[in-house]
Design a protein around this motif. Structure first.
Motif, PDB file in Angstrom:
ATOM      1  N   ARG A  58       0.842  -1.194   0.000  1.00 45.92           N
ATOM      2  CA  ARG A  58       0.000   0.000   0.000  1.00 45.92           C
ATOM      3  C   ARG A  58       0.876   1.243   0.000  1.00 45.92           C
ATOM      4  N   LYS A  61       0.166   6.662   3.017  1.00 43.34           N
ATOM      5  CA  LYS A  61      -1.024   7.277   3.610  1.00 43.34           C
ATOM      6  C   LYS A  61      -2.099   6.225   3.875  1.00 43.34           C
ATOM      7  N   GLU A  62      -2.206   5.254   2.985  1.00 44.45           N
ATOM      8  CA  GLU A  62      -3.195   4.201   3.168  1.00 44.45           C
ATOM      9  C   GLU A  62      -2.784   3.246   4.286  1.00 44.45           C
ATOM     10  N   GLN A  64      -1.477   4.111   6.996  1.00 45.98           N
ATOM     11  CA  GLN A  64      -1.885   4.736   8.257  1.00 45.98           C
ATOM     12  C   GLN A  64      -3.328   4.387   8.603  1.00 45.98           C
ATOM     13  N   ARG A  65      -4.152   4.196   7.576  1.00 49.99           N
ATOM     14  CA  ARG A  65      -5.581   3.980   7.793  1.00 49.99           C
ATOM     15  C   ARG A  65      -5.952   2.519   8.052  1.00 49.99           C
ATOM     16  N   ILE A  66      -5.185   1.558   7.512  1.00 54.81           N
ATOM     17  CA  ILE A  66      -5.607   0.163   7.636  1.00 54.81           C
ATOM     18  C   ILE A  66      -5.198  -0.406   8.989  1.00 54.81           C
ATOM     19  N   ALA A  67      -5.843  -1.510   9.356  1.00 55.66           N
ATOM     20  CA  ALA A  67      -5.626  -2.124  10.670  1.00 55.66           C
ATOM     21  C   ALA A  67      -4.230  -2.726  10.772  1.00 55.66           C
ATOM     22  N   HIS A  68      -3.786  -2.915  12.004  1.00 55.19           N
ATOM     23  CA  HIS A  68      -2.429  -3.382  12.273  1.00 55.19           C
ATOM     24  C   HIS A  68      -2.211  -4.801  11.767  1.00 55.19           C
ATOM     25  N   LYS A  71      -0.668  -5.255   8.402  1.00 57.64           N
ATOM     26  CA  LYS A  71       0.695  -4.767   8.179  1.00 57.64           C
ATOM     27  C   LYS A  71       1.769  -5.687   8.752  1.00 57.64           C
TER      28      LYS A  71
END
Length: 117
Positions: A58, A61-62, A64-68, A71
């Motif tokens: 990703r 910036k994206e 930052q928005r998605i769940a941990h 990642k």
């Protein structure tokens, strides 16, 4: 004569961040470009540089928005190192500890032989 196409962004240069997809006719009768976003890259292993499996590619910036849990993976060094590098690290640490123990045992044996003589 062909229709005039409107550029929506002010930058006229062809760069990585200024890719255009196709010409769209708006309800007002104008022809405009649809712009593409830059593609995200997969995170790489810090040791070997291979892309990490199970981690989404990703844009920052994206991310930052998605769940941990999107990642990382549930393992030691989860979103940072690949599985083979973690295995090597564990093996290396184990062998270093074993070498320290063997060194200590040899030192004690040499000490006891000196006392015995």
């Amino acid at each position: 004569m062909s229709q005039r196409v409107t550029l929506r962004k002010r930058q006229p240069y062809v760069t990585k961040g200024h890719r255009r997809r196709k010409i769209i006719r708006t309800p007002g009768g104008r022809y405009v470009y649809h712009h593409l976003q830059k593609l995200g890259t997969k995170p790489k292993c810090g040791d070997c540089g291979d892309p990490l499996q199970g981690v989404l590619a990703r844009r920052p910036k994206e991310l930052q928005r998605i769940a941990h849990h999107h990642k990382t993976v549930s393992r030691a060094y989860g979103g940072s190192r690949c599985a083979s590098c973690v295995r090597q690290r564990v093996m290396r640490a184990f062998l270093i500890e074993e070498a320290k123990i063997v060194k200590k045992v040899i030192k004690e044996q040499a000490k006891s032989q000196k006392k015995g003589q």
